[in-house]
Scaffold this motif. Structure first.
Motif, PDB file in Angstrom:
ATOM      1  N   GLN A  88      -0.653  11.732  10.479  1.00 47.31           N
ATOM      2  CA  GLN A  88      -1.184  10.460  10.952  1.00 47.31           C
ATOM      3  C   GLN A  88      -2.698  10.489  11.083  1.00 47.31           C
ATOM      4  OE1 GLN A  88       1.274   9.837  14.572  1.00 47.31           O
ATOM      5  NE2 GLN A  88       1.605   7.775  13.766  1.00 47.31           N
ATOM      6  N   VAL A  89      -3.224  11.618  11.550  1.00 46.25           N
ATOM      7  CA  VAL A  89      -4.660  11.736  11.796  1.00 46.25           C
ATOM      8  C   VAL A  89      -5.425  12.094  10.529  1.00 46.25           C
ATOM      9  CG1 VAL A  89      -6.404  13.083  13.031  1.00 46.25           C
ATOM     10  CG2 VAL A  89      -4.334  12.331  14.208  1.00 46.25           C
ATOM     11  N   LEU A  90      -4.820  12.920   9.683  1.00 43.58           N
ATOM     12  CA  LEU A  90      -5.513  13.443   8.512  1.00 43.58           C
ATOM     13  C   LEU A  90      -5.923  12.315   7.562  1.00 43.58           C
ATOM     14  CD1 LEU A  90      -6.362  16.070   7.066  1.00 43.58           C
ATOM     15  CD2 LEU A  90      -4.140  16.027   5.914  1.00 43.58           C
ATOM     16  N   ASN A  91      -7.219  12.226   7.277  1.00 46.47           N
ATOM     17  CA  ASN A  91      -7.756  11.229   6.338  1.00 46.47           C
ATOM     18  C   ASN A  91      -7.373   9.801   6.712  1.00 46.47           C
ATOM     19  OD1 ASN A  91      -8.928  13.237   4.640  1.00 46.47           O
ATOM     20  ND2 ASN A  91      -6.942  13.606   3.727  1.00 46.47           N
ATOM     21  N   ARG A  92      -7.354   9.525   8.004  1.00 43.02           N
ATOM     22  CA  ARG A  92      -6.929   8.191   8.457  1.00 43.02           C
ATOM     23  C   ARG A  92      -7.834   7.099   7.893  1.00 43.02           C
ATOM     24  NH1 ARG A  92      -6.342   7.719  14.703  1.00 43.02           N
ATOM     25  NH2 ARG A  92      -4.315   8.690  14.301  1.00 43.02           N
ATOM     26  N   GLY A  93      -9.138   7.350   7.901  1.00 38.53           N
ATOM     27  CA  GLY A  93     -10.060   6.341   7.380  1.00 38.53           C
ATOM     28  C   GLY A  93      -9.835   6.060   5.905  1.00 38.53           C
ATOM     29  N   GLN A  94      -9.627   7.126   5.126  1.00 35.86           N
ATOM     30  CA  GLN A  94      -9.369   6.955   3.700  1.00 35.86           C
ATOM     31  C   GLN A  94      -8.063   6.200   3.463  1.00 35.86           C
ATOM     32  OE1 GLN A  94     -10.427   9.710   5.225  1.00 35.86           O
ATOM     33  NE2 GLN A  94     -11.533  11.103   3.854  1.00 35.86           N
ATOM     34  N   LYS A  95      -7.046   6.508   4.259  1.00 32.54           N
ATOM     35  CA  LYS A  95      -5.759   5.823   4.103  1.00 32.54           C
ATOM     36  C   LYS A  95      -5.893   4.334   4.415  1.00 32.54           C
ATOM     37  CE  LYS A  95      -3.035   9.936   5.171  1.00 32.54           C
ATOM     38  NZ  LYS A  95      -2.188  10.630   6.172  1.00 32.54           N
ATOM     39  N   ALA A  96      -6.708   3.996   5.416  1.00 33.22           N
ATOM     40  CA  ALA A  96      -6.922   2.581   5.740  1.00 33.22           C
ATOM     41  C   ALA A  96      -7.645   1.872   4.596  1.00 33.22           C
ATOM     42  CB  ALA A  96      -7.715   2.462   7.036  1.00 33.22           C
ATOM     43  N   SER A  97      -8.596   2.551   3.974  1.00 29.88           N
ATOM     44  CA  SER A  97      -9.303   1.959   2.829  1.00 29.88           C
ATOM     45  C   SER A  97      -8.360   1.745   1.652  1.00 29.88           C
ATOM     46  CB  SER A  97     -10.468   2.863   2.408  1.00 29.88           C
ATOM     47  OG  SER A  97     -11.418   2.983   3.429  1.00 29.88           O
ATOM     48  N   ILE A  98      -7.500   2.730   1.408  1.00 29.18           N
ATOM     49  CA  ILE A  98      -6.507   2.597   0.336  1.00 29.18           C
ATOM     50  C   ILE A  98      -5.572   1.435   0.641  1.00 29.18           C
ATOM     51  CG2 ILE A  98      -4.531   3.717  -0.766  1.00 29.18           C
ATOM     52  CD1 ILE A  98      -6.023   6.425  -0.170  1.00 29.18           C
ATOM     53  N   ALA A  99      -5.133   1.352   1.894  1.00 27.30           N
ATOM     54  CA  ALA A  99      -4.203   0.287   2.280  1.00 27.30           C
ATOM     55  C   ALA A  99      -4.795  -1.088   2.036  1.00 27.30           C
ATOM     56  CB  ALA A  99      -3.830   0.446   3.750  1.00 27.30           C
ATOM     57  N   SER A 100      -6.096  -1.228   2.254  1.00 22.92           N
ATOM     58  CA  SER A 100      -6.716  -2.542   2.083  1.00 22.92           C
ATOM     59  C   SER A 100      -6.685  -2.988   0.631  1.00 22.92           C
ATOM     60  CB  SER A 100      -8.156  -2.518   2.605  1.00 22.92           C
ATOM     61  OG  SER A 100      -8.986  -1.695   1.809  1.00 22.92           O
ATOM     62  N   ILE A 101      -6.861  -2.050  -0.311  1.00 24.40           N
ATOM     63  CA  ILE A 101      -6.835  -2.468  -1.720  1.00 24.40           C
ATOM     64  C   ILE A 101      -5.401  -2.659  -2.220  1.00 24.40           C
ATOM     65  CG2 ILE A 101      -9.106  -1.495  -2.246  1.00 24.40           C
ATOM     66  CD1 ILE A 101      -7.699   0.848  -3.638  1.00 24.40           C
ATOM     67  N   VAL A 102      -4.449  -1.936  -1.622  1.00 21.25           N
ATOM     68  CA  VAL A 102      -3.047  -2.205  -1.948  1.00 21.25           C
ATOM     69  C   VAL A 102      -2.680  -3.608  -1.485  1.00 21.25           C
ATOM     70  CG1 VAL A 102      -0.644  -1.562  -1.530  1.00 21.25           C
ATOM     71  CG2 VAL A 102      -2.366   0.224  -1.843  1.00 21.25           C
ATOM     72  N   ALA A 103      -3.045  -3.936  -0.244  1.00 23.91           N
ATOM     73  CA  ALA A 103      -2.723  -5.257   0.299  1.00 23.91           C
ATOM     74  C   ALA A 103      -3.351  -6.364  -0.534  1.00 23.91           C
ATOM     75  CB  ALA A 103      -3.185  -5.351   1.746  1.00 23.91           C
ATOM     76  N   ALA A 104      -4.560  -6.119  -1.041  1.00 24.68           N
ATOM     77  CA  ALA A 104      -5.232  -7.127  -1.858  1.00 24.68           C
ATOM     78  C   ALA A 104      -4.492  -7.396  -3.161  1.00 24.68           C
ATOM     79  CB  ALA A 104      -6.666  -6.692  -2.150  1.00 24.68           C
ATOM     80  N   GLU A 122      -0.012   2.546   6.899  1.00 23.33           N
ATOM     81  CA  GLU A 122      -1.315   1.869   6.887  1.00 23.33           C
ATOM     82  C   GLU A 122      -1.257   0.618   6.006  1.00 23.33           C
ATOM     83  OE1 GLU A 122      -4.063   2.362   8.607  1.00 23.33           O
ATOM     84  OE2 GLU A 122      -3.291   4.114   9.677  1.00 23.33           O
ATOM     85  N   VAL A 123      -0.520   0.698   4.907  1.00 24.37           N
ATOM     86  CA  VAL A 123      -0.354  -0.477   4.047  1.00 24.37           C
ATOM     87  C   VAL A 123       0.334  -1.600   4.815  1.00 24.37           C
ATOM     88  CG1 VAL A 123       0.767  -1.384   1.974  1.00 24.37           C
ATOM     89  CG2 VAL A 123      -0.337   0.868   1.910  1.00 24.37           C
ATOM     90  N   ALA A 124       1.368  -1.248   5.578  1.00 24.76           N
ATOM     91  CA  ALA A 124       2.064  -2.260   6.372  1.00 24.76           C
ATOM     92  C   ALA A 124       1.099  -2.961   7.330  1.00 24.76           C
ATOM     93  CB  ALA A 124       3.223  -1.619   7.143  1.00 24.76           C
ATOM     94  N   LYS A 125       0.226  -2.194   7.989  1.00 21.87           N
ATOM     95  CA  LYS A 125      -0.777  -2.790   8.879  1.00 21.87           C
ATOM     96  C   LYS A 125      -1.669  -3.766   8.116  1.00 21.87           C
ATOM     97  CE  LYS A 125      -1.198   1.326  11.814  1.00 21.87           C
ATOM     98  NZ  LYS A 125      -2.125   2.413  12.238  1.00 21.87           N
ATOM     99  N   ALA A 126      -2.048  -3.376   6.897  1.00 22.31           N
ATOM    100  CA  ALA A 126      -2.960  -4.202   6.108  1.00 22.31           C
ATOM    101  C   ALA A 126      -2.297  -5.469   5.582  1.00 22.31           C
ATOM    102  CB  ALA A 126      -3.515  -3.382   4.941  1.00 22.31           C
ATOM    103  N   LEU A 127      -0.975  -5.507   5.578  1.00 29.38           N
ATOM    104  CA  LEU A 127      -0.238  -6.670   5.069  1.00 29.38           C
ATOM    105  C   LEU A 127       0.031  -7.731   6.136  1.00 29.38           C
ATOM    106  CD1 LEU A 127       2.417  -4.856   2.852  1.00 29.38           C
ATOM    107  CD2 LEU A 127       0.579  -6.336   2.020  1.00 29.38           C
ATOM    108  N   ILE A 128      -0.342  -7.466   7.362  1.00 25.27           N
ATOM    109  CA  ILE A 128       0.075  -8.319   8.465  1.00 25.27           C
ATOM    110  C   ILE A 128      -0.457  -9.747   8.360  1.00 25.27           C
ATOM    111  CG2 ILE A 128      -1.809  -7.858  10.088  1.00 25.27           C
ATOM    112  CD1 ILE A 128       1.970  -7.748  10.892  1.00 25.27           C
ATOM    113  N   ASP A 129      -1.576  -9.945   7.660  1.00 22.87           N
ATOM    114  CA  ASP A 129      -2.139 -11.296   7.523  1.00 22.87           C
ATOM    115  C   ASP A 129      -1.596 -12.058   6.319  1.00 22.87           C
ATOM    116  OD1 ASP A 129      -3.720 -11.116   9.814  1.00 22.87           O
ATOM    117  OD2 ASP A 129      -5.351 -10.133   8.724  1.00 22.87           O
ATOM    118  N   HIS A 130      -0.698 -11.425   5.554  1.00 24.18           N
ATOM    119  CA  HIS A 130      -0.065 -12.124   4.444  1.00 24.18           C
ATOM    120  C   HIS A 130       0.918 -13.178   4.964  1.00 24.18           C
ATOM    121  CE1 HIS A 130      -1.912  -9.231   1.839  1.00 24.18           C
ATOM    122  NE2 HIS A 130      -1.195  -9.570   0.778  1.00 24.18           N
ATOM    123  N   ARG A 131       1.419 -13.975   4.051  1.00 25.57           N
ATOM    124  CA  ARG A 131       2.385 -15.008   4.407  1.00 25.57           C
ATOM    125  C   ARG A 131       3.673 -14.828   3.602  1.00 25.57           C
ATOM    126  NH1 ARG A 131      -2.243 -18.066   3.524  1.00 25.57           N
ATOM    127  NH2 ARG A 131      -1.357 -18.884   1.580  1.00 25.57           N
ATOM    128  N   GLY A 132       4.792 -15.054   4.276  1.00 26.91           N
ATOM    129  CA  GLY A 132       6.076 -15.164   3.602  1.00 26.91           C
ATOM    130  C   GLY A 132       6.580 -13.919   2.903  1.00 26.91           C
TER     131      GLY A 132
END
Length: 272
Positions: A88-104, A122-132
């Protein structure tokens, strides 16, 4: 090479995992490149004292990221993954950055599989603003995150819940996955061999990921750079079975050739 020194096991983790500094990340890269590195060579390479290198290696071994040997450090076990809290801790920042481009890359009103893993969480967190979105998952952490959205429909696969990471595996999990055909399957991975093989540690988890690949119109692999060249026991599949790779650093030229030959899209997250 001598036998491992000390009592620390490759899969052991500290009670409180910490973020790695740049030197420690580079030590891991060097071990993966060479298989073994000596303390004296590392001290000379980084222009620090051997005591400083020993402290780095002790911390990395305590977290299961390296394995301690007399005079240096080598690769961790290929049969046991890191503890969930460490991942969970390892490369957390990088994982969040990856998640943002997956969500996009995921449109609104899409149907998704999301499997077990700290990057997919992290991808699930980044998807929270999606719809439907319609999401089928074998990860209770993902389900908890996404179920709060009233316009999301979340289906949790049946099966055995693992206490260490709240992942769900087993025959019932496979039965659930195989009932659906979704737009996008989003998976993580524990290791990627130099020949493009996708590797993981748990055979039951691998079977679920394979079912996700078979039942997804497109497959997104989300993984940080530390998974390239990392050893794991169970073969999940090959890069040619995915449609897009999302990561935080450009992989080696050899890996880029494999991706190009398999017509896999490569997406690199902006470090900022």
């Amino acid at each position: 090479m001598s036998e491992p020194a000390g009592n620390a096991e490759a899969g052991a983790a500290q009670d409180e995992p910490v973020e790695l500094n740049q030197r420690q990340e580079r030590i891991i890269d060097l071990v993966r490149e060479r298989g073994f590195v000596a303390i004296e060579a590392l001290a000379e390479h980084f222009e620090v004292t051997p005591q400083t290198v020993r402290r780095d290696i002790n911390q990395l071994c305590d977290q299961g990221l390296l394995r301690r040997y007399h005079g240096g450090a080598g690769l961790p076990s290929s049969v046991e993954n890191l503890a969930y809290r460490t991942r969970q801790v390892l490369n957390r920042g990088q994982k969040a950055s990856i998640a943002s481009i997956v969500a996009a890359a995921v449109p609104d009103n899409a149907s998704l599989f999301i499997n077990i893993g700290t990057t997919t969480e992290e991808v699930a967190k980044a998807l929270i603003d999606h719809r439907g979105l319609r999401v089928i998952t074998n990860n209770l952490n993902v389900a908890n995150m996404l179920a709060a959205k009233p316009d999301f429909e979340v289906i949790v696969a049946g099966g055995l819940v693992r206490s260490r990471d709240r992942g769900i595996v087993g025959e019932a999990t496979l039965d659930t996955i195989q009932q659906f055909k979704v737009d996008i399957g989003i998976i993580g991975i524990s290791g990627i061999d130099d020949d493009g093989s996708l590797l993981d540690f748990d055979y039951r988890e691998v079977r679920v990921a394979q079912a996700i690949i078979r039942n997804s119109r497109r497959v997104f692999l989300a993984t940080d750079h530390t998974k390239f060249g990392r050893n794991a026991l169970v073969r999940l599949g090959h890069m040619h079975e995915i449609d897009a790779l999302f990561t935080d650093r450009r992989p080696s030229e050899t890996m880029q050739d494999i991706l190009a030959e398999a017509d896999v899209e490569l997406h690199i997250a902006d470090p900022d």
